[in-house]
Enzyme design. Structure first.
Site, PDB file in Angstrom:
ATOM      1  N   LYS A   1     -27.191  58.876  40.195  1.00 57.84           N
ATOM      2  CA  LYS A   1     -27.102  59.110  38.759  1.00 57.84           C
ATOM      3  C   LYS A   1     -26.683  60.538  38.400  1.00 57.84           C
ATOM      4  CE  LYS A   1     -30.215  55.454  37.204  1.00 57.84           C
ATOM      5  NZ  LYS A   1     -31.355  55.119  36.315  1.00 57.84           N
TER       6      LYS A   1
ATOM      7  N   ASP B   1     -30.730  54.739  29.137  1.00 59.93           N
ATOM      8  CA  ASP B   1     -32.154  54.468  29.364  1.00 59.93           C
ATOM      9  C   ASP B   1     -33.006  54.781  28.134  1.00 59.93           C
ATOM     10  OD1 ASP B   1     -31.986  53.414  31.910  1.00 59.93           O
ATOM     11  OD2 ASP B   1     -32.223  55.351  32.906  1.00 59.93           O
TER      12      ASP B   1
END
Length: 280
Positions: free
Chosen positions: A68, A105
């Site tokens: 990520k 997220d």
């Protein structure tokens, strides 16, 4: 005739990902001639894989561990959320073929919280967040953007929590892990971002009974779907929000970008993904 769009999830390992179950369901649901696949990519091969994304026929990708942060750095540009969180979980190619990055997220967490506890803002003068990893970063960003005036952050390793507090600033206040129970009486929202309570992990030891009667408890763990923390909250008749909704809602923006349809998170989708949770 243009080729059917393809997207993928990139990780090392990647077999655990539920993203194919989510996106595959939507492709079938909306009758889209496209594909969503898994790509196991070693860390040392990530840069080359992302450079070859269009050559491999992909219009974009989800990114899971451990890529990520590297994916954020590889992108030509990134949105506010990805920059604030310091990681990307969604990539796409713009009209010029440049790699763009987002982190969905926080969006997924906040949308799930709003859906599961629509009145949470009314009683959330103080929130407590347990944990200081990547998920905590995203959730802190979401809570700050939502205007929560005071956030108590606690982690078993206090230095990690202090790093997050420095990165985000007010309204975060770090408290020692050992004192979290005594601070619960002031909290309208309790968020677990740790792995405690996950299948195969130690339980989360916390005094849910110290929370106010109107408090909301949410756990980003979704294996098991009903964690001991959520079970304890429901036993006290508190509002409890499980972590699966965050996973489902965070997938929406990427699907929209890759396939041109804004998908819905429905009970049928949830039921479909729940059937995969036994294959952890």
């Amino acid at each position: 005739m243009s080729k059917a769009p393809r997207a993928c999830v990139i990780g090392w390992p990647v077999e655990h990902s539920r993203s194919p179950a989510i996106h595959g369901y939507w492709l079938r649901q909306y009758g889209i001639d496209g594909a969503y696949e898994k790509e196991a990519v070693r860390p040392e091969d990530l840069a080359a894989f992302l450079s070859d994304l269009p050559a491999n026929g992909y219009v974009g990708a989800n990114v899971t561990l451990p890529h990520k942060e590297a994916a954020l750095h590889a992108a030509r540009s990134a949105d506010v959320a990805a920059k604030a969180i310091g990681a990307a979980n969604t990539l796409w190619l713009d009209a010029n073929g440049s790699l763009q990055a987002s982190n969905t997220d926080a969006y997924g967490f906040m949308t799930n919280l709003d859906e599961g506890a629509p009145k949470w803002r009314e009683t959330c003068g103080v929130a407590m967040v347990l944990g200081a990893g990547g998920a905590a970063r995203a959730i802190l960003h979401g809570l700050i953007e939502a205007g929560v005036p005071r956030i108590l952050l606690t982690n078993r390793t206090v230095a990690k929590a202090e790093t997050l507090a420095r990165d985000f600033g007010a309204p975060i206040e770090v408290i020692p892990w050992e004192t979290k129970d005594s601070a619960l009486s002031a909290c309208g929202l309790l968020v677990n971002t740790t792995s405690l309570g996950m299948t195969g992990q130690p339980p989360l030891d916390i005094m849910v009974g110290a929370l106010p009667a109107a408090a909301v408890v949410t756990d980003i763990v979704y294996v098991p779907l009903e964690t001991p923390l959520l079970a304890a909250a429901r036993a006290r008749r508190l509002t409890a929000v499980d972590g699966l909704g965050m996973l489902l809602h965070q997938a929406v923006p990427g699907f929209d970008r890759w396939f041109g349809v804004r998908p819905e998170v429905t009970p049928a989708l949830r039921d479909h993904v729940v059937t995969t949770l036994g294959a952890a």
